[in-house]
Motif scaffolding. Structure first.
Motif, PDB file in Angstrom:
ATOM      1  N   ASN A  80      -7.510   3.464   2.820  1.00 30.43           N
ATOM      2  CA  ASN A  80      -6.964   2.103   2.923  1.00 30.43           C
ATOM      3  C   ASN A  80      -6.542   1.567   1.555  1.00 30.43           C
ATOM      4  OD1 ASN A  80      -7.472   2.015   5.704  1.00 30.43           O
ATOM      5  ND2 ASN A  80      -9.570   1.298   5.393  1.00 30.43           N
ATOM      6  N   TRP A  81      -7.151   2.099   0.490  1.00 35.58           N
ATOM      7  CA  TRP A  81      -6.849   1.634  -0.869  1.00 35.58           C
ATOM      8  C   TRP A  81      -6.060   2.654  -1.672  1.00 35.58           C
ATOM      9  CZ3 TRP A  81     -11.766   1.145   1.340  1.00 35.58           C
ATOM     10  CH2 TRP A  81     -12.126  -0.169   1.696  1.00 35.58           C
ATOM     11  N   LYS A  83      -3.353   5.360  -1.422  1.00 33.06           N
ATOM     12  CA  LYS A  83      -2.315   5.756  -0.475  1.00 33.06           C
ATOM     13  C   LYS A  83      -1.868   7.206  -0.642  1.00 33.06           C
ATOM     14  CE  LYS A  83      -2.342   1.731   1.348  1.00 33.06           C
ATOM     15  NZ  LYS A  83      -2.961   1.559   2.678  1.00 33.06           N
TER      16      LYS A  83
END
Length: 236
Positions: A80-81, A83
């Motif tokens: 989610n952080w 990529k």
């Protein structure tokens, strides 16, 4: 050493050969709720027991499988952080291997790690590091005056030339260290053949000269680095 090798083999089989793509996709979509995350963990547990062929190692297998589950889960949520999947992949694999190393040498971890660093060939490490990015930077500075006169081919992959140069210099350094000079000639020939059609179609003399200079400079830096390493090794 054999224990670590078997644990690493179990990891490679479990992570790359016995993990279908649909498992990976399902895990990325469902994360902790994915049944395949747990199947994958069980596969690693069974592989460790199978390759060690001793049920007495069940505690070791449990530690490895639980840590594998934890690392994989953290990777899924870290996406989610972060990529870039390639960055997550290498971080994930590094943590897995560190866990395997700790498990394999837990009885004398500090002593073995210290001994491992004491036996590192730092001259070789320096040579390998130099022919990668530092050599690429040096070449960029030396060819700076020529590169301004070359029209950029937007059809090329980004930084492809830099990575090709790094790989070829690593190969040249390896062949020099093991004394296989004839393979360097084959490498130059292979690169020339691949480049021939591109240069023929472009019909650009400046581009041809630029690539030729860059190739010779790249090989020259690698050969010089190899000579320096061999000289240093002989003097040690």
């Amino acid at each position: 050493m054999i224990l670590f090798i078997k644990l690493l083999l179990a990891h490679l089989i479990g992570d790359f050969m016995l993990q279908p793509t649909r498992w990976v996709i399902h895990k990325e979509a469902n994360k902790v709720k994915s049944k395949y995350l747990y199947f994958h963990t069980l596969v690693h547990f069974l592989l460790v027991i199978l390759l060690l062929w001793d049920i007495g190692y069940w505690k070791l297998a449990l530690v490895i499988s639980v840590s594998h589950f934890t690392i994989d889960l953290l990777k899924l949520y870290a996406s989610n952080w972060i990529k870039k999947n390639s960055v997550l992949f290498f971080i994930d694999q590094a943590f897995h291997i560190i866990v395997l190393y700790i498990c394999a040498y837990n009885s004398n971890l500090v002593e073995h790690t210290v001994a491992l660093f004491q036996h590192v060939n730092w001259a070789l490490v320096t040579a390998v590091v130099f022919v990668t990015y530092p050599a690429a930077v040096v070449m960029g500075k030396l060819l700076e005056g020529f590169s301004d006169q070359i029209q950029i081919d937007h059809k090329s992959l980004p930084n492809a030339g830099k990575y090709i140069g790094i790989i070829e210099r690593l190969f040249v350094l390896l062949f020099i260290i093991i004394g296989r000079w004839e393979v360097i000639g084959l490498l130059i020939t292979a690169k020339s053949v691949f480049r021939f059609n591109d240069l023929k179609e472009s019909n650009n003399r400046k581009l041809t000269e630029y690539i030729l200079i860059g190739t010779l400079l790249s090989f020259g830096i690698a050969i010089l680095t190899g000579f320096v390493f061999i000289t240093m090794r002989g003097g040690l």
